[in-house]
Design a protein around this motif. Sequence first.
Motif, PDB file in Angstrom:
ATOM      1  N   THR A   1     -69.761 -33.317 -70.357  1.00  0.00           N
ATOM      2  CA  THR A   1     -69.891 -34.767 -70.556  1.00  0.00           C
ATOM      3  C   THR A   1     -71.315 -35.154 -70.912  1.00  0.00           C
ATOM      4  O   THR A   1     -71.544 -35.918 -71.848  1.00  0.00           O
ATOM      5  CB  THR A   1     -69.445 -35.527 -69.289  1.00  0.00           C
ATOM      6  OG1 THR A   1     -68.091 -35.185 -68.981  1.00  0.00           O
ATOM      7  CG2 THR A   1     -69.547 -37.031 -69.497  1.00  0.00           C
TER       8      THR A   1
ATOM      9  N   TRP B   1     -65.884 -39.813 -71.038  1.00  0.00           N
ATOM     10  CA  TRP B   1     -66.406 -38.893 -72.060  1.00  0.00           C
ATOM     11  C   TRP B   1     -66.409 -39.563 -73.433  1.00  0.00           C
ATOM     12  O   TRP B   1     -67.326 -39.365 -74.228  1.00  0.00           O
ATOM     13  CB  TRP B   1     -65.537 -37.641 -72.071  1.00  0.00           C
ATOM     14  CG  TRP B   1     -65.975 -36.556 -72.998  1.00  0.00           C
ATOM     15  CD1 TRP B   1     -66.954 -35.633 -72.788  1.00  0.00           C
ATOM     16  CD2 TRP B   1     -65.416 -36.252 -74.294  1.00  0.00           C
ATOM     17  NE1 TRP B   1     -67.049 -34.780 -73.857  1.00  0.00           N
ATOM     18  CE2 TRP B   1     -66.114 -35.140 -74.795  1.00  0.00           C
ATOM     19  CE3 TRP B   1     -64.399 -36.822 -75.051  1.00  0.00           C
ATOM     20  CZ2 TRP B   1     -65.826 -34.574 -76.032  1.00  0.00           C
ATOM     21  CZ3 TRP B   1     -64.113 -36.251 -76.290  1.00  0.00           C
ATOM     22  CH2 TRP B   1     -64.816 -35.141 -76.764  1.00  0.00           C
TER      23      TRP B   1
ATOM     24  N   PRO C   1     -72.487 -34.024 -74.751  1.00  0.00           N
ATOM     25  CA  PRO C   1     -71.978 -34.919 -75.799  1.00  0.00           C
ATOM     26  C   PRO C   1     -72.537 -36.332 -75.704  1.00  0.00           C
ATOM     27  O   PRO C   1     -72.807 -36.952 -76.739  1.00  0.00           O
ATOM     28  CB  PRO C   1     -70.457 -34.909 -75.558  1.00  0.00           C
ATOM     29  CG  PRO C   1     -70.193 -33.595 -74.931  1.00  0.00           C
ATOM     30  CD  PRO C   1     -71.384 -33.349 -74.041  1.00  0.00           C
ATOM     31  N   TRP C   2     -72.709 -36.846 -74.486  1.00  0.00           N
ATOM     32  CA  TRP C   2     -73.303 -38.181 -74.347  1.00  0.00           C
ATOM     33  C   TRP C   2     -74.672 -38.240 -75.012  1.00  0.00           C
ATOM     34  O   TRP C   2     -74.996 -39.218 -75.699  1.00  0.00           O
ATOM     35  CB  TRP C   2     -73.411 -38.541 -72.868  1.00  0.00           C
ATOM     36  CG  TRP C   2     -72.203 -39.224 -72.319  1.00  0.00           C
ATOM     37  CD1 TRP C   2     -70.903 -39.059 -72.684  1.00  0.00           C
ATOM     38  CD2 TRP C   2     -72.198 -40.210 -71.275  1.00  0.00           C
ATOM     39  NE1 TRP C   2     -70.075 -39.855 -71.940  1.00  0.00           N
ATOM     40  CE2 TRP C   2     -70.847 -40.574 -71.072  1.00  0.00           C
ATOM     41  CE3 TRP C   2     -73.187 -40.803 -70.500  1.00  0.00           C
ATOM     42  CZ2 TRP C   2     -70.471 -41.523 -70.117  1.00  0.00           C
ATOM     43  CZ3 TRP C   2     -72.815 -41.740 -69.536  1.00  0.00           C
ATOM     44  CH2 TRP C   2     -71.468 -42.097 -69.358  1.00  0.00           C
TER      45      TRP C   2
ATOM     46  N   ALA D   1     -69.854 -29.333 -78.334  1.00  0.00           N
ATOM     47  CA  ALA D   1     -70.577 -29.016 -77.097  1.00  0.00           C
ATOM     48  C   ALA D   1     -69.681 -28.515 -75.960  1.00  0.00           C
ATOM     49  O   ALA D   1     -70.019 -27.513 -75.310  1.00  0.00           O
ATOM     50  CB  ALA D   1     -71.396 -30.223 -76.650  1.00  0.00           C
TER      51      ALA D   1
ATOM     52  N   GLY E   1     -71.529 -33.247 -80.677  1.00  0.00           N
ATOM     53  CA  GLY E   1     -70.917 -33.709 -79.435  1.00  0.00           C
ATOM     54  C   GLY E   1     -69.523 -33.159 -79.238  1.00  0.00           C
ATOM     55  O   GLY E   1     -69.114 -32.853 -78.110  1.00  0.00           O
TER      56      GLY E   1
ATOM     57  N   PHE F   1     -75.873 -36.433 -77.477  1.00  0.00           N
ATOM     58  CA  PHE F   1     -75.704 -36.411 -78.933  1.00  0.00           C
ATOM     59  C   PHE F   1     -75.150 -37.740 -79.442  1.00  0.00           C
ATOM     60  O   PHE F   1     -75.613 -38.283 -80.455  1.00  0.00           O
ATOM     61  CB  PHE F   1     -74.776 -35.271 -79.341  1.00  0.00           C
ATOM     62  CG  PHE F   1     -75.386 -33.905 -79.234  1.00  0.00           C
ATOM     63  CD1 PHE F   1     -76.617 -33.623 -79.812  1.00  0.00           C
ATOM     64  CD2 PHE F   1     -74.718 -32.881 -78.573  1.00  0.00           C
ATOM     65  CE1 PHE F   1     -77.191 -32.352 -79.720  1.00  0.00           C
ATOM     66  CE2 PHE F   1     -75.273 -31.613 -78.483  1.00  0.00           C
ATOM     67  CZ  PHE F   1     -76.502 -31.350 -79.054  1.00  0.00           C
ATOM     68  N   TRP F   2     -74.145 -38.262 -78.758  1.00  0.00           N
ATOM     69  CA  TRP F   2     -73.430 -39.437 -79.272  1.00  0.00           C
ATOM     70  C   TRP F   2     -74.207 -40.733 -79.098  1.00  0.00           C
ATOM     71  O   TRP F   2     -74.107 -41.616 -79.949  1.00  0.00           O
ATOM     72  CB  TRP F   2     -72.057 -39.533 -78.613  1.00  0.00           C
ATOM     73  CG  TRP F   2     -71.112 -38.477 -79.120  1.00  0.00           C
ATOM     74  CD1 TRP F   2     -71.232 -37.760 -80.281  1.00  0.00           C
ATOM     75  CD2 TRP F   2     -69.924 -38.021 -78.499  1.00  0.00           C
ATOM     76  NE1 TRP F   2     -70.191 -36.884 -80.422  1.00  0.00           N
ATOM     77  CE2 TRP F   2     -69.362 -37.021 -79.342  1.00  0.00           C
ATOM     78  CE3 TRP F   2     -69.265 -38.345 -77.304  1.00  0.00           C
ATOM     79  CZ2 TRP F   2     -68.184 -36.362 -79.021  1.00  0.00           C
ATOM     80  CZ3 TRP F   2     -68.089 -37.692 -76.997  1.00  0.00           C
ATOM     81  CH2 TRP F   2     -67.558 -36.707 -77.841  1.00  0.00           C
TER      82      TRP F   2
END
Length: 300
Positions: free
Chosen positions: A40, A197, A43-44, A77, A74, A46-47
Motif C-alpha cells: 500500500t 489502496w 503505490p501511494w 509495486a 504503482g 508513486f500515485w
Amino acid sequence: MTDVTTGVDAPVQQPEQPVRPIDPVAARYDRPVAFYLLATAIPWAFWFAAAYLSNLPDQTAAVQRWTAALGLAGLIAPVGVVVWLVRNRPELRADIRRRLIWPRGIRWGYVAGALGLLLASLLAAQAISLLFGYGADQFLLRDGFTFSAGLLPVWVTLLGAALLEEVAWHSYGTDALVSRMRVFTASMLFTVIWALWHLPLAFINGYYHNEVVQTGWLHTLNFPLSMVAFVLIMNWLYFRTGRSILITVAFHATANVVNEIFMTHPDSKLIQTGLLLVVAAVLVIRDRELFFAPARSRQV
C-alpha cells in the motif's frame, strides 16, 4: 446421559464445530503486515506523485510520460513486494507457479461465473433501470472509454491492472489473511485495505477513479460498496477452484472490460451493486462453512 456400565452420568458430547483445513503451504504465507504495509505505501508514494503531476497547469509531454510511468509503477509495486517476500522461500515460489497454471479438472460453471457474472449483472441492472425511466441506449456499445490513462492505452490499463493486482493479492495477500482468520473476516478486512489502496487514484486527473469522484458522493460511495460483493464472490471462486490465481484474473479483467463497453448510466451501476450484493449474500449463506469455519491449525 448415564453410562450403563458405571452408572455415572457421562458428559454430553458437543457436536464438533466445522473447521476449514488449511493447505500446509498456504499457511506459510506468514507476513501479512509486511505485505499489506509495503503493497500500500509504495503505490501511494508513486500515485500521489502522479496526482501532483497530473494536476500541473502545463501538461508537457515529459510531465505526461512521468505521470504514466508513476501510475504503472504503482500497479507493479505489489508484485515486487511478493517477489521480495518469497525470494528465499522456494516452497512458496513453487506454490505460486502452480497456481498461475490453469487448474486441471476445473468445473466450467466456475469459469462461466468468472467470465459471465459481471456481464449478466450489468445487463440486468440496465434492464431494471428502464423501469425507472432510464434510456435503452445504455445497451449500445460505447465508442471509446469513459476515462483516459495518460499515455497508456486504456485497454492496457484495464487488463494490466487486473493481472498485476490479482497476481499480488491472490499469490500472497489473501492466503496471508485467510490462514489466520475466517474467509468472511479476511474478505471484509481486505475490502477496507483495497479501498484505501485505490484512494490516490481518485486524485490523478483523467483516471477512472477521478471520473467517479466527479459524478458525486453517491457514486463515489458505490465504488467501495461494490468491492464488498466483488471480493466475496472472487474469493469464493478462488477457493472453489483450488486457489487458482488465473480465475481471479479472469473475473477481475472481465469486470474492468464489461463496465466500459456499454453506454451504461452511472445510476445503473448502483443497481448492479445491489444485484451483486444479493449474489454474494446467497453464496455466503449457501457456503457458510467456507466463509465462517475457523481455520484448522497445522504444524508446518
